[in-house]
Design an enzyme around this catalytic site. Sequence first.
Site, PDB file in Angstrom:
ATOM      1  N   ASP A 134       0.782  -1.228   0.000  1.00  0.00           N
ATOM      2  CA  ASP A 134       0.000   0.000   0.000  1.00  0.00           C
ATOM      3  C   ASP A 134       0.821   1.290   0.000  1.00  0.00           C
ATOM      4  O   ASP A 134       0.600   2.171  -0.820  1.00  0.00           O
ATOM      5  CB  ASP A 134      -0.983  -0.003   1.180  1.00  0.00           C
ATOM      6  N   CYS A 188     -16.473  -6.149 -15.878  1.00  0.00           N
ATOM      7  CA  CYS A 188     -17.418  -5.075 -15.539  1.00  0.00           C
ATOM      8  C   CYS A 188     -18.401  -4.839 -16.691  1.00  0.00           C
ATOM      9  O   CYS A 188     -19.563  -4.479 -16.467  1.00  0.00           O
ATOM     10  CB  CYS A 188     -16.667  -3.780 -15.233  1.00  0.00           C
ATOM     11  N   CYS A 247     -21.656  -3.157  -5.963  1.00  0.00           N
ATOM     12  CA  CYS A 247     -21.100  -3.958  -7.063  1.00  0.00           C
ATOM     13  C   CYS A 247     -21.708  -5.354  -7.086  1.00  0.00           C
ATOM     14  O   CYS A 247     -21.628  -6.082  -6.082  1.00  0.00           O
ATOM     15  CB  CYS A 247     -19.584  -4.051  -6.924  1.00  0.00           C
TER      16      CYS A 247
END
Length: 379
Positions: A134, A188, A247
């Site tokens: 990260d 997607c 989602c």
Amino acid sequence: MKVAQLQQSIREYAHAIGIDKIGFTTAAPFLELKNRLKRQQELGYQSGFEESDVEKRTEPTLLLDQAESIIAIAVAYPSKMDASPKGKKGERRGIFCRASWGMDYHVVLREKLQLLETFIATQVPDAKMRSMVDTGELVDRAVAERAGIGWSAKNCSIITPEFGSYVYLGEMITNIPFAPDTPMEDECKDCTLCLDACPTGALIQGGQLNAQRCIAFLTQSKKPIPEEFRAKIGNRIYGCDTCQTVCPKNKGKYNLHQEAFAPEPQLTKPLLTPMLKLTNRQFKESFGHMSGSWRGKNPIQRNAILALAHFKEEASVPLLAELLVSDPRPLIRGTTAWALGEIATAEAIEAVQQALQTEEDPGVRIELNNVLESEQRKC
């Protein structure tokens, strides 16, 4: 040991230590990403938390001499909390986003990557390795996408078939020439639910985020939150999950198997007013093990005040009125002034009027005057 055998041994060891997915890719430059990052900088869409040097973010060989491969890992985190406490009038609660439930993922994933490094070193003593989670230079999502962990979704997350987008990512650059895995196809398709649901319109288009408008970024900022976004924060005191919860690929993905990330209900959905009374020491003792604590208590307390305004919690007015005149932080006093204006009881407005008589900070005085001017327009 041959590279192919080593690669398989690493996969097996990774799963044995609780890494949910592992993939391999080359250390070649991320050329397309480089162009996108430069465009993000030009548009002013970056958060400021990321590495500013685009070359370092896209050229693995700048980070490790003789880099040949990158190992990407993913560890799933839960999307569901059992025994979730319910807020009520007089006892309102905020919420930390799912990525802050349980132990700080930076610590957990670094430990797993360190174990992986040690394992590889026993097989290849002269191996070079550099791991990051990260906060490193590389873009975790770009590495994970190219290593076949998942596809890069319109909500700017990596979506995996097994765990949805509820995964933490990390990577290790190495000089061992592993065979690269195949990237996944984008699934997607024509879905735009995440773009449509974003409370602040931070998702400009599929895969492009204006971090300056993103609630997840705003809740971490140490500056006053622009007024246009304050009411949209809701009761979020750290992060935002909207683009994930809507989602379809996340439906039914609960991911409750990682004990380190098991949510502590009273901490992940804390009572708001007690949070405003915490000292630095008390905050660290209660929340210090969570990733959502990394910016300290000031932004969290500011967000808790916004949440009380969201609920128009009249029971909080005496405490807010006290903070307005006694708290040494202009950030807290200014946010409190706005919150009292939103609650707008007679007691709240009186507290604003009284504070204006003694307040010296120019920014806080602007907030106080804005509240009183708004009240005058109502008359």
